[in-house]
Design a protein around this motif. Structure first.
Motif, PDB file in Angstrom:
ATOM      1  N   TYR A  67     -40.521 -98.731 -61.790  1.00 13.62           N
ATOM      2  CA  TYR A  67     -41.152 -97.511 -61.801  1.00 13.62           C
ATOM      3  C   TYR A  67     -39.938 -96.331 -61.755  1.00 13.62           C
ATOM      4  CZ  TYR A  67     -45.952 -99.300 -60.537  1.00 13.62           C
ATOM      5  OH  TYR A  67     -47.247-100.134 -60.479  1.00 13.62           O
ATOM      6  N   ASP A  68     -39.985 -95.730 -62.714  1.00 12.01           N
ATOM      7  CA  ASP A  68     -38.937 -94.511 -62.667  1.00 12.01           C
ATOM      8  C   ASP A  68     -39.559 -93.255 -63.725  1.00 12.01           C
ATOM      9  OD1 ASP A  68     -38.539 -95.499 -65.421  1.00 12.01           O
ATOM     10  OD2 ASP A  68     -36.243 -96.281 -65.136  1.00 12.01           O
ATOM     11  N   GLY A  69     -38.504 -92.468 -63.911  1.00 11.56           N
ATOM     12  CA  GLY A  69     -38.772 -91.383 -64.510  1.00 11.56           C
ATOM     13  C   GLY A  69     -38.861 -91.639 -66.122  1.00 11.56           C
ATOM     14  N   THR A  70     -37.804 -92.159 -66.543  1.00 15.83           N
ATOM     15  CA  THR A  70     -37.707 -92.492 -68.161  1.00 15.83           C
ATOM     16  C   THR A  70     -36.920 -93.590 -68.453  1.00 15.83           C
ATOM     17  OG1 THR A  70     -37.534 -91.466 -70.377  1.00 15.83           O
ATOM     18  CG2 THR A  70     -35.962 -90.668 -68.431  1.00 15.83           C
ATOM     19  N   GLY A  71     -37.196 -94.339 -69.433  1.00 14.44           N
ATOM     20  CA  GLY A  71     -36.377 -95.236 -70.038  1.00 14.44           C
ATOM     21  C   GLY A  71     -36.764 -95.760 -71.234  1.00 14.44           C
ATOM     22  N   GLY A 120     -32.109 -96.557 -58.453  1.00 14.28           N
ATOM     23  CA  GLY A 120     -32.115 -95.661 -59.520  1.00 14.28           C
ATOM     24  C   GLY A 120     -31.203 -96.116 -60.677  1.00 14.28           C
ATOM     25  N   ASP A 121     -30.884 -95.262 -61.603  1.00 15.14           N
ATOM     26  CA  ASP A 121     -30.028 -95.711 -62.839  1.00 15.14           C
ATOM     27  C   ASP A 121     -28.918 -95.997 -62.514  1.00 15.14           C
ATOM     28  OD1 ASP A 121     -32.527 -95.464 -64.374  1.00 15.14           O
ATOM     29  OD2 ASP A 121     -31.888 -93.902 -65.519  1.00 15.14           O
ATOM     30  N   GLY A 122     -28.473 -95.632 -61.216  1.00 15.56           N
ATOM     31  CA  GLY A 122     -26.928 -95.832 -60.975  1.00 15.56           C
ATOM     32  C   GLY A 122     -26.977 -97.399 -60.656  1.00 15.56           C
ATOM     33  N   GLN A 164     -33.014-103.450 -72.819  1.00 13.59           N
ATOM     34  CA  GLN A 164     -33.984-102.701 -72.400  1.00 13.59           C
ATOM     35  C   GLN A 164     -33.787-102.178 -70.989  1.00 13.59           C
ATOM     36  OE1 GLN A 164     -36.855-102.341 -70.323  1.00 13.59           O
ATOM     37  NE2 GLN A 164     -37.303-100.481 -71.515  1.00 13.59           N
ATOM     38  N   HIS A 165     -33.867-100.934 -70.752  1.00 14.21           N
ATOM     39  CA  HIS A 165     -33.804 -99.996 -69.445  1.00 14.21           C
ATOM     40  C   HIS A 165     -34.386-100.900 -68.263  1.00 14.21           C
ATOM     41  CE1 HIS A 165     -32.561 -96.355 -67.482  1.00 14.21           C
ATOM     42  NE2 HIS A 165     -33.649 -96.550 -66.685  1.00 14.21           N
ATOM     43  N   HIS A 166     -35.782-101.024 -68.376  1.00 19.54           N
ATOM     44  CA  HIS A 166     -36.403-101.655 -67.224  1.00 19.54           C
ATOM     45  C   HIS A 166     -36.299-103.213 -66.999  1.00 19.54           C
ATOM     46  CE1 HIS A 166     -38.400 -97.757 -68.522  1.00 19.54           C
ATOM     47  NE2 HIS A 166     -38.261 -97.709 -67.163  1.00 19.54           N
ATOM     48  N   ALA A 220     -33.334-104.314 -67.073  1.00 20.56           N
ATOM     49  CA  ALA A 220     -31.807-104.108 -66.635  1.00 20.56           C
ATOM     50  C   ALA A 220     -32.361-103.808 -65.253  1.00 20.56           C
ATOM     51  CB  ALA A 220     -31.003-103.181 -67.212  1.00 20.56           C
ATOM     52  N   HIS A 221     -33.023-103.085 -64.767  1.00 14.57           N
ATOM     53  CA  HIS A 221     -33.555-102.517 -63.296  1.00 14.57           C
ATOM     54  C   HIS A 221     -33.920-103.696 -62.521  1.00 14.57           C
ATOM     55  CE1 HIS A 221     -33.461 -98.144 -62.795  1.00 14.57           C
ATOM     56  NE2 HIS A 221     -33.975 -97.957 -63.715  1.00 14.57           N
ATOM     57  N   VAL A 222     -34.547-104.539 -63.117  1.00 16.13           N
ATOM     58  CA  VAL A 222     -35.094-105.892 -62.545  1.00 16.13           C
ATOM     59  C   VAL A 222     -34.085-106.847 -62.548  1.00 16.13           C
ATOM     60  CG1 VAL A 222     -37.009-107.741 -62.636  1.00 16.13           C
ATOM     61  CG2 VAL A 222     -37.827-105.631 -63.339  1.00 16.13           C
TER      62      VAL A 222
HETATM   63 FE    FE Z   1     -34.427 -95.851 -64.762  1.00 16.40          FE
END
Ligand code: FE
Ligand code: ZN
Ligand code: ZN
Length: 758
Positions: A505-509, A738-740, A481-483, A485-487
């Motif tokens: 908090y981001d634009g989309t995932g 960000g997503d990078g 899951q995208h978020h 992964a961010h965490v």
């Molecule tokens: Fe993101």
């Protein structure tokens, strides 16, 4: 005599560290040895105690500019009867994984040399030494020595070879060592139909730039398009030819003093600007900066960077004014890097190409950084940083390839206790970008001598990175899951194990409930996450189109906040949008036709930005959100109201009261800066309230602030201030928010989920 083993961790490989230690040891009278080890450098030193103390003190005090000592550990070892200090080769211990360092900016010594007419390298664009020069971008294989670089075709002349072989010389084992006698040479190709005069390619290029021309310049990791940044007509021409409307261009300046004339630069920003990695640094443009407005038309920030190759230094010296230096590509395609490709793709864009015959083995865009609320943060991690390893606090069981996200893609390979990000690939929207992605993965696998059979990918089925993963045979796939992964990326950056409260908090995932997520509070460990709170969804009429036509999001906010009947004068806040278009969007929202639900905080910024700033459209991702951040009036401290629906899990933040209050303000002609500040304050307040309430339920865990929205300084700094007195707040620095940055988290989550089952 006493014996000490000194283990050093940090950036100490490929920067001339061992020869430097050797020279220091000789000078102070220490015998022993120095060698690279898998995590840095090990020195075994023998001398009297006082000499050893001095040796260690000088190691730390006068370290090389390009080196960075993160940790130094000393242990006693038995005395050995030696009579010299030696450098042990890396090959002898079979250590390869770390042997290719990132590219390093030209050092002071080399810069002085090329500007000194008495030196044999005067004016030579390919000068380098062990402390500087190309590395990753010229490496074709391992181990990193000249034969496995694109310098292999150039035979060193006697003078260069003597430097290369002399341990006392700063070019001892400098793999790309070269001079005008034996190394690469510049040439200038005209693309405008005129014959090249090219007796002096560099002078001709400078002359063209001075007259307002667009010149493509071959750099370390690809071609740049350059033009005079003080010449509005030249910058406009470049924008038109490159099909780039408003997205800011980076500007290269000749010196720190020249940068200070264009932007306000604080000490931490100066450190970023002058670092050996030489990222582009986003700075506040000075009012009196003599830059064309066309450089960054819709923002008060300007991205500056200093020269990082001898060619840049020479070019800036010749032109004597700031130059736009933007990746040579059309729109969002990958950066050009081959001579023939550049000639073909840049026809009609550049008037000429300043190129050379040293090939680029690996494309690598410029890195981009910014000090965000006191923390130096990489927004794009690429040239100068890749392939520098991250050390993991818990090793992965088996090597993992993580494919990253869709926009600003980077991938990551984790093996043992290290993880390596690949270069910035960009938006995976074109065939060219996908080719680059696949080729870069191949290259990194070659360099690291690994072919992971675990592949982690985003859950979004439409991402090209996901499709790439699913097309691989004989691998174990793990969707992440995208978020989450961010965490976990952020946890890894801080070497954190255990559980944190992630604020993503981001634009989309891709969310697991069929909506797009992006306002998530997640209780996270590497293995799993639990979703505790989110934001009320907004309907995006037209899907991705709404990200460009942000008025559609603005309308959706109004429609929702006023139960389908927004006051007519609130509609006029949407600017010049036709009533027919608005009616169409209304129908889409009400009938739920091509109007997916999105919870991203970034989308709230887009929508409210459209209403408050009268910006109906965004020409690049995040444009309106960035403008929105910058106008905020710092003297406004009150916040718009909000509600939190706690009737079910996850809790849901309801910003409809905030939207209504903002509309009231706007109808009363309140300045946009005040509206922006109150909206930011509301987001800070609601986040702090959520965190405190969840702490009461779940214990006071560290809080991880992640996602592209945390490039917003007001939000990052504000939330940190509100909650940091209670527990640790984790912020991004070397891993982009960000997503990078998500590929690192994907890799660790895949490993944790599979455990030993792999
Ligand atoms: Fe993101
Ligand atoms: Zn140098
Ligand atoms: Zn030479």
């Amino acid at each position: 005599m006493a014996g000490h083993r000194i283990e050093i961790r940090g950036t100490v490989q490929g920067v001339g560290f061992r020869p430097w230690v050797y020279r220091l040891a000789r000078r102070v009278g220490v015998v022993g040895r120095v060698r690279n080890d898998p995590r840095g450098v090990t020195i075994e030193a023998f001398a009297t105690k006082s000499i050893l103390d001095r040796f260690v003190a000088e190691l730390q005090r006068d370290t090389l500019p390009a080196a960075q000592i993160a940790e130094l550990r000393e242990t006693r070892i038995p005395d050995e009867n030696l009579d010299a200090f030696v450098i042990e080769s890396s090959d002898a211990i079979g250590q390869k994984a770390l042997s290719i360092p990132p590219d390093l900016a030209t050092c002071e010594d080399c810069r002085n040399e090329i500007l000194d007419r008495h030196e044999r390298r005067f004016g030579y664009a390919f000068t380098n030494c062990t402390a500087c020069g190309p590395r990753f971008t010229i490496a074709t294989g391992i181990p990193y020595d000249r034969a496995a670089t694109t310098m292999s075709g150039f035979l060193m002349c006697a003078a260069c070879k003597a430097e290369y072989d002399d341990v006392q010389d700063r070019r001892f084992h400098a793999q790309p060592n070269a001079c005008p006698e034996c190394g690469p040479a510049l040439s200038l190709d005209r693309l405008d139909g005129r014959a090249a005069t090219a007796i002096n390619a560099l002078a001709d290029a400078a002359e063209l730039l001075s007259r307002g021309g667009v010149v493509a310049v071959k750099g370390l990791g690809g071609f740049h398009l350059a033009c005079d940044a003080t010449d509005g007509a030249a910058v406009r021409r470049l924008r038109e030819r490159k099909h780039r409307d408003e997205k800011p261009f980076a500007v290269m300046v000749g010196s720190l003093a020249a940068a200070q004339a264009l932007a306000e630069i604080r000490a931490d920003e100066e450190a970023l600007l002058t670092a050996a990695e030489r990222p582009v640094v986003l700075l506040r443009r000075r009012e009196d900066a003599g830059l064309a407005v066309e450089v960054s038309p819709d923002t008060s920030l300007v991205g500056l960077f200093l020269p990082y190759t001898p060619l840049h230094h020479l070019l800036l010296e010749a032109v004597r004014r700031p130059l736009v230096m933007t990746s040579a590509n059309v729109s969002d395609e990958p950066i050009c890097y081959e001579n023939d490709e550049a000639r073909e793709r840049l026809e009609g864009i550049a008037d000429a190409i300043l190129l050379h015959n040293r090939e680029i083995a690996m494309r690598c865009d410029d890195s981009v950084s910014r000090v965000i609320a006191g923390v130096p943060t990489l927004m794009r991690r690429s040239r100068g940083f890749v392939p520098r390893p991250f050390y993991l606090s818990r090793p992965v069981t088996r090597p993992v390839l993580a494919c990253g996200a869709h926009l600003k893609n980077t991938f990551c390979i984790a093996m043992g206790d290290t993880a390596y990000f690949g270069p910035h690939i960009g938006d995976l929207e074109t065939v060219a970008a996908l080719d680059f992605f696949e080729e870069a993965i191949e290259r990194m696998q070659t360099i690291l001598e690994v072919r992971p059979d675990i592949v982690a990918h985003d859950l979004h089925p439409g991402y090209l990175s996901t499709r790439y993963a699913k097309a691989r045979d004989d691998v174990t796939l793990v969707g992440v899951q995208h978020h989450h992964a961010h965490v976990v990326s952020l946890m890894a950056e801080h070497g954190m194990q255990g559980t944190v409260l992630g604020v993503a908090y981001d634009g989309t995932g891709f969310g697991e409930d069929g909506t797009s997520w992006g306002g998530e509070l997640l209780l996270c460990s590497a293995e799993r996450y639990e979703r505790l709170a989110t934001f009320r969804p907004i309907r995006l009429a037209g899907g991705d189109l709404a990200m460009r036509e942000v008025w559609r999001i603005g309308f959706a906010l109004l429609h929702d906040a006023y139960d389908g009947a927004p006051p007519s004068d609130s509609i006029s806040l949407l600017g010049d949008v036709s009533s027919k278009s608005i009616e169409l969007v209304k129908q889409m929202i009400e009938r739920e036709l091509n109007a997916p639900q999105a919870r991203g905080v970034g989308r709230y910024f887009d929508g409210l930005g459209a209403l408050a700033l009268g910006r109906a459209r965004s020409t690049y991702e995040g444009q309106v959100a960035i403008a929105w951040d910058q106008v905020a009036n710092e003297s406004v401290s009150d916040a718009y109201p909000f509600e939190i629906d706690r009737s079910h899990t996850p809790w849901e933040v309801d910003l409809r009261p905030a939207v209504r209050a903002a509309v009231d303000d706007l109808r009363a002609a309140t300045p946009a800066g005040d509206v922006s500040a109150r909206f930011h304050n509301a987001l800070v307040a609601v986040t702090a309230e959520l965190v405190k309430a969840l702490w009461a339920d779940r214990g006071e865990l560290p809080v991880a602030l992640t996602g592209g929205v945390f490039q917003n300084a007001w939000l990052a700094g504000g939330i940190e201030k509100e909650i940091s007195n209670k527990n640790r707040v984790l912020r991004h620095s070397e891993v982009p928010p960000g997503d990078g940055g998500i590929a690192l988290g994907q890799a660790l989550i895949a490993d944790a989920i599979l455990g030993d089952k792999g």
